[in-house]
Design a protein around this motif. Structure first.
Motif, short mmCIF file in Angstrom:
data_model
loop_
_atom_site.label_atom_id
_atom_site.label_comp_id
_atom_site.label_asym_id
_atom_site.label_seq_id
_atom_site.Cartn_x
_atom_site.Cartn_y
_atom_site.Cartn_z
N CYS A 23 23.58 -10.17 28.11
CA CYS A 23 24.48 -10.32 29.29
C CYS A 23 23.78 -11.86 29.77
O CYS A 23 22.71 -12.18 29.75
CB CYS A 23 23.47 -9.32 30.25
N CYS A 37 27.81 -5.41 31.65
CA CYS A 37 26.30 -5.21 31.56
C CYS A 37 26.04 -3.77 32.31
O CYS A 37 26.27 -3.71 33.36
CB CYS A 37 25.67 -6.45 32.15
N HIS A 39 23.35 -2.58 32.83
CA HIS A 39 22.01 -3.03 33.51
C HIS A 39 22.01 -3.59 34.80
O HIS A 39 21.57 -3.25 36.00
CB HIS A 39 21.05 -3.99 32.84
N CYS A 40 23.17 -4.78 34.91
CA CYS A 40 23.22 -5.46 36.20
C CYS A 40 24.64 -5.56 36.83
O CYS A 40 25.07 -6.00 37.87
CB CYS A 40 22.76 -6.64 36.20
#
Ligand SMILES: [Zn+2]
Lengths: 127, 402
Positions: A23, A37, A39-40
């Motif tokens: 990312c 991504c 995660h984010c």
């Protein structure tokens, strides 16, 4: 023509390179290949060469008749980059693959296409 | 490595006002086990007809429908056609075997909003007997539901995914093969009390261990049956259910959680999304695991029962093996689990969720025959779909629990 994440991943493998995504925003590695991504939420994930070093997270011996190729191993491998993937550990009998075993990736072939496979890291090797 | 996705909404608080507002007014199975000559639709329609009659209604009273199928992505349409109904509420959500439990909360909302008055949740599958059976269905799904990062390694899904979870559970917590086998043996002991159960021969732990290996550590006796079967329930608002002939079974809580599809993308193989769906469903009901008189959980494989008993709060994480040991979930044990014999010994036509619901209804109504529990006021029903991918939990109760 644009490439999907899966097409890109496979094209790299077909050329003998094991790549995973990273990312650009949070720097974390991503597998399985995808657009965003997890995660984010950032897009534009970039492709980087995987170290290929990992640890067996879980393993199973799949029963198969001898004439169909015999028993084979299926394992989940945690790469040192912090991602998990399904693969197979070769170089020892399926029953000898154990959780916690350190393994190293190489790009093998199946039906003419590249495929990530693992073998145990030699004793005293990278850990 | 563990990366359990965050959840941003207190779903239990949002749904609390719906506790007990809707009841299961009718329930029925049809053709469980082997039903040669039948197809998915026929089994579904006959179960639906029986459930509607059980509710004291006619098919023309049904104005809400929730159904799905492994084989047909537009399944609600032929079902509506066959039933001859014109519903104002339609739900075709397909998240695998947990679907019919996940169908509850949206149906409750629709009933509360007045969008419909009677919702039929129904399923039928002739996967054991149909010519387009399990083998063909699995082959077709490789294209319709691709898992490109797993299929090349020939994992034989879904069993390999559950085997990997079992191996990891054994590694982390010292869970043993004998403890896994206890789950299958307990299911069989319950099945022996249920005339509808497909496998009723005696089964010992040693027989489970010595059975044909499928994917280590699981043998064929750690795996669910492949049967035919149809099942259906009818939901109405609680006030209306009280005017219908059967004792209403109230829906006190329901929640669904999905964290992944492919087993390689599951954050932590020993904690399932049941930890989220269970916590939210219990919170909506204002109850805890300790308040439950029984647990009907989706036992596609022996490891499922252990994982779900932990994730639903019947014991701490890692203690599921000890919980099921020494007949812990068999008749006379510390908790009544899968009192019909479950997917391991009673019925499993591809998606089991509706059958777990129906068994809870039968127990809560006191009509479970030789397997009837002496105390039967509350039940947790838990569904699972995919490769531990989707989880839906429902809390059911009798009038006393409102
Ligand atoms: Zn990121």
């Amino acid at each position: 023509m644009q490439m999907s994440a899966q097409t890109h991943y496979q094209a790299e493998l077909d050329a003998g390179r094991f790549c995973i995504q990273q990312c650009p925003a949070c720097e974390r590695h991503v597998f399985a290949p995808r657009e965003l991504c997890p995660h984010c939420g950032a897009g534009g994930l970039r492709w980087v060469r995987a170290s290929g070093l990992g640890t067996v997270y879980s393993t199973s011996t799949i029963a198969r008749k001898q004439d169909a190729g015999g028993n084979h191993n299926v394992a989940l491998i945690d790469l040192d980059e912090g991602v998990r993937m399904m693969s197979r550990v070769e170089g020892l009998v399926p029953e000898a693959v154990t959780i916690g075993l350190r393994v190293q990736a190489h790009v093998g072939q199946k039906d003419g296409r590249g495929l990530v496979l693992f073998t145990p890291v030699a004793q005293g090797g990278a850990a | 490595m563990s990366r359990i996705p965050p959840s941003h909404l207190d779903a239990a608080a949002v749904n609390r006002g719906l506790r007990g507002r809707v009841a299961i007014a009718g329930a029925a199975t049809y053709g469980c086990g082997e039903a040669p000559g039948m197809d998915d639709m026929t089994l579904l329609v006959r179960a639906a007809q029986a459930a509607v009659a059980d509710a004291g209604l006619t098919m023309q009273d049904i104005d809400g429908l929730a159904t799905c199928s492994v084989n047909a992505s537009m399944w609600p349409m032929p079902v509506i056609e066959h039933l001859g109904i014109n519903p104002t509420y339609v739900d075709g959500t397909m998240i695998g075997g947990s679907s019919f439990i996940a169908h509850l909360l949206p149906a409750i909302r629709a009933l509360e909003a007045g969008q419909c008055k009677a919702v039929l949740v129904c399923y039928g599958s002739a996967q054991r007997s149909a010519t387009f059976g399990r083998k063909e269905s699995i082959a077709a799904r490789r294209f319709l539901d691709p898992q490109p990062y797993e299929f090349p390694y020939e994992p034989v899904l879904p069993v390999t995914a559950y085997a990997l979870a079992a191996a990891r559970h054994m590694h982390e917590f010292g869970t043993t093969r004998r403890q896994l086998a206890e789950v299958a043996v307990a299911a069989r002991a319950w099945a022996q009390k249920n005339p509808e159960a497909f496998m009723r021969d005696p089964l010992s732990i040693d027989e489970v261990l010595a059975a044909r290996p499928i994917a280590s550590p699981l043998t064929v006796r750690d795996c669910c049956l492949v049967t035919d079967g149809g099942g259906a329930i009818v939901l109405t608002r609680a006030e209306r259910a009280r005017d219908l002939p059967r004792p209403p079974v109230y829906v006190l809580g329901n929640a669904t959680a999905v964290w992944h599809r492919q087993i390689s993308c599951m954050p932590d193989l020993t904690t399932t999304a049941a930890a989220q769906s269970g916590a939210q469903a219990f919170a909506m009901a204002g109850m805890r695991a300790a308040d439950m008189d029984m647990a009907q959980v989706y036992d596609a494989f022996t490891i499922n029962t252990i994982l779900f008993l932990e994730d639903l709060g019947f014991c701490a994480k890692g203690e599921g093996g000890a919980f099921v040991q020494d007949g812990g979930i068999a008749p006379g044990g510390r908790l009544a689990v899968n009192t019909n014999g479950g997917g391991l010994s009673c019925v499993h036509p591809g998606m089991y969720g509706i059958f777990a619901l129906i068994e809870a209804v039968r127990q809560l109504r006191g009509e479970a025959g030789a397997r009837q529990l002496p105390i039967h006021r509350t039940a947790v029903v838990h569904g699972n779909g995919g490769t531990l991918s989707s989880q839906s939990t429902a809390i059911l109760g009798t009038f006393d629990t409102l």
